[in-house]
Design a protein around this motif. Structure first.
Motif, mmCIF file in Angstrom:
data_model
loop_
_atom_site.group_PDB
_atom_site.id
_atom_site.type_symbol
_atom_site.label_atom_id
_atom_site.label_comp_id
_atom_site.label_asym_id
_atom_site.label_seq_id
_atom_site.Cartn_x
_atom_site.Cartn_y
_atom_site.Cartn_z
ATOM 1 N N VAL A 179 0.845 -1.191 0.000
ATOM 2 C CA VAL A 179 0.000 0.000 0.000
ATOM 3 C C VAL A 179 0.883 1.244 0.000
ATOM 4 N N GLY A 180 0.583 2.184 -0.887
ATOM 5 C CA GLY A 180 1.341 3.423 -0.939
ATOM 6 C C GLY A 180 2.534 3.390 -1.864
ATOM 7 N N LEU A 181 2.789 2.238 -2.546
ATOM 8 C CA LEU A 181 3.952 2.155 -3.424
ATOM 9 C C LEU A 181 3.851 3.172 -4.560
ATOM 10 N N LEU A 182 2.687 3.245 -5.216
ATOM 11 C CA LEU A 182 2.514 4.193 -6.315
ATOM 12 C C LEU A 182 2.661 5.624 -5.822
ATOM 13 N N SER A 183 2.135 5.910 -4.651
ATOM 14 C CA SER A 183 2.248 7.251 -4.077
ATOM 15 C C SER A 183 3.703 7.607 -3.804
ATOM 16 N N GLU A 184 4.460 6.636 -3.289
ATOM 17 C CA GLU A 184 5.871 6.881 -2.985
ATOM 18 C C GLU A 184 6.676 7.147 -4.254
ATOM 19 N N VAL A 185 6.472 6.323 -5.273
ATOM 20 C CA VAL A 185 7.249 6.468 -6.509
ATOM 21 C C VAL A 185 6.926 7.786 -7.203
#
Length: 449
Positions: free
Chosen positions: A354-360
């Protein structure tokens, strides 16, 4: 009151022609030395050409030539195809899928073609996922803001496709609840998600209507849906012309519309740089604009594609007015350019979380990069993301930025940076992704171990 009697119609009668003349699919690997021939003969019906092209495109096959004829009640197509490496197709599973989807088993004439896995936009709740459609004005950092909102609402993005063109952005995202792994079904939560996403999409105060957020209804092929969304947003109009479009003017398609007097068709000629999925994008646009392709000839000459279509409107009329001709030219030009990317492609592999796309996307934004197109896929516990990026100020991306990105993401994910050839339309599949594999191969498997 007199009793009204209606004539009885046997429901099986509608499918009588299909049972008498079922679709025939022939796959020939012997005739041509450097390609595989796929031949399809079937009863004619509206949209059948798009369905056939969709099946071949979803299998990531390159169509180098095609001969299409559907005048009258019968549809006949011949496609010259190769795999992504330019070789003949030899995979038995690919042959089986083509025959099942387009042959008698696929019930193509009645139920429509089944898309390849991961290529359909779902309903409000599709199994374990909720599908979200977004359309609005594009700006640097927008994808980062969208993914941050979904993370804050405890949603995990398991798949997404993002297109930008002419200052517009359209994206389809599949999300699920980060705790249950199921679709988000709470109406209060969905309402909050819709309102927050709509707020950040309002990029222009003078045109709030341009921002739309919806939860998909019905089943539509994902790429086709993105074309429909961009078309509805009128991205083909000149009102949003930017420097980005000017830079691409040297690669603008050459499209003409003429009248074929002796046969009563309008003839559309397209010459542009060849690329994967070009035929799908053009046929999809003509179909959604309510035009019928009766004959077509598709070929490639070096880096260029030459395509000729003989069409009429669904009501049987040809394109007689100059305004209608110009609209078709603009819409086809937009459909071709929506996939064109310049600059760099970043390919990332990591454990899904969760949050991988947000982090990248946050990292890309903080390094002054803007995302022009993106594809997000999750297979099991592994996330595969492809981002096409350029410098937000319009300058080439320098090596210092790339080195900073490598240092920042290198501890948790694998990063591959490639320069996209000018004016090309590289796809996630052609850049090295497989249907279930990774371009890092066994190296990535050891990295995750």
């Amino acid at each position: 009151m007199d009793r009204v009697c209606w004539p009885y119609f046997d429901p099986e009668y509608e499918n009588l022609n299909l049972r008498i003349n079922p679709p025939r699919v022939s796959i020939d690997n012997a005739t041509c030395r450097d390609c595989t021939l796929v031949k399809v003969d079937s009863m004619n019906k509206p949209g059948i050409l798009l369905e056939v092209v969709q099946v071949l495109t979803d299998l990531d096959l390159i169509i180098s030539k095609a001969y299409i004829s559907s005048d009258g009640g019968w549809f006949m197509d011949v496609f010259h195809v190769t795999d992504q490496q330019g070789n003949k197709v030899t995979d038995d599973r690919t042959f089986e899928h083509i025959e099942n989807a387009l042959g008698p088993k696929g019930h193509m004439m009645t139920n429509g073609v089944k898309a390849w896995t991961g290529k359909r936009v779902g309903v409000h709740s599709l199994g374990d996922h909720t599908a979200i459609e977004l359309i609005g004005w594009d700006r640097p950092g927008l994808l980062s803001e969208i993914s941050a909102i979904l993370t804050n609402l405890h949603c995990n993005v398991v798949a997404a496709e993002v297109w930008t063109h002419n200052m517009h952005v359209a994206c389809v995202l599949y999300v699920n609840d980060d705790t249950t792994g199921r679709a988000v079904e709470d109406p209060i939560r969905l309402s909050a998600m819709e309102e927050q996403l709509k707020n950040i999409l309002r990029g222009r105060e003078d045109d709030g209507k341009a921002a739309r957020t919806s939860f998909s209804i019905g089943f539509t092929h994902m790429d086709r849906r993105l074309h429909q969304m961009m078309f509805a947003a009128r991205d083909y109009e000149d009102g949003g012309v930017t420097e980005e479009k000017d830079n691409a003017s040297a690669f603008r398609p050459v499209i003409t519309v003429d009248r074929c007097e002796d046969k009563g068709y309008s003839m559309v000629n397209v010459r542009c740089k060849d690329r994967p999925k070009l035929l799908f994008d053009i046929v999809c646009t003509l179909t959604d604009m309510q035009y019928v392709v009766f004959h077509a000839s598709i070929s490639s000459s070096g880096p260029y594609a030459l395509q000729e279509y003989y069409i009429r409107h669904m009501d049987g009329c040809t394109l007689d007015t100059e305004g209608e001709k110009q609209r078709v030219i603009k819409c086809l030009e937009a459909a071709i350019q929506r996939r064109v990317s310049e600059g760099l492609s970043f390919e990332l592999c990591a454990r899904d979380r969760v949050g991988l796309l947000s982090e990248v996307t946050r990292i890309l934004r903080e390094n002054g990069l803007t995302v022009t197109r993106a594809g997000v896929t999750t297979v099991g516990e592994k996330a595969m993301n492809v981002f096409y990026v350029r410098d937000a100020s319009g300058n080439p991306v320098d090596m210092k930025t790339i080195d900073a990105l490598r240092k920042e993401v290198g501890h948790t994910m694998m990063l591959n940076v490639k320069k996209v050839p000018t004016g090309s339309a590289e796809t996630p599949e052609s850049s090295g992704w497989g249907k279930t594999g990774f371009f890092f191969g066994s190296l990535f498997e050891r990295f995750l171990a």
